[in-house]
Design a protein around this motif. Sequence first.
Motif: not given
Length: 134
Positions: A83-84, A87-88, A90-91, A97, A100-101, A110-111, A113
Motif C-alpha cells: 500500500a505504501t 500511495y506514493e 498515487c500522490t 486522496i 491518508a495512508l 490502508c488509504f 483514493l
Amino acid sequence: METTLSSPHGVSFGRLAPGLGVQDINRSLQFYCGVLGFNKVFENGNPVGFVILKKDKAELHLSQNKNHKASLNNVAHLMVEDATVLYEHCTTHNVRIIKALRDAEFGLRCFVLADPDGNRIDIGQVLPNPGGTA
C-alpha cells in the motif's frame, strides 16, 4: 475474523467484480489504465459505453453514465501487496486522496483514493503484525 456459514443453496461462487458508473469512459481509462495499471480486456457499444478492466486478480467494470454522481461511501476495496508504494505512486500522479495512508487497528495498512468521477476506492494491505506496524 472470517465467518463461514454453510451454504443454503450449495452453489459455489466465483469472481465478483464491482461495477462503477463514470461520466467519461476515456477519462476513466486514462486513470485506471494509465495511473493504476489496469488493462482493458473488453469493451461494448458504439461509442464505447462499457469496459472490463483487469490487473492481476482484480477486475473492474466501468459503465458510462453522463449523469453519474459519486457516492460518499467506498464503492470497492482493493487488496494490494504494498500500500505504501501505491500511495506514493498515487500522490506523485496527483490522485485525489480521501483518507491518508495509515496502519489501522484492524490489521491493514490502508488509504482511500477517488477516481476522476469521485468514486472512492479503499486500498488495503494486510499487515504481518495485526494491530501494529509492519
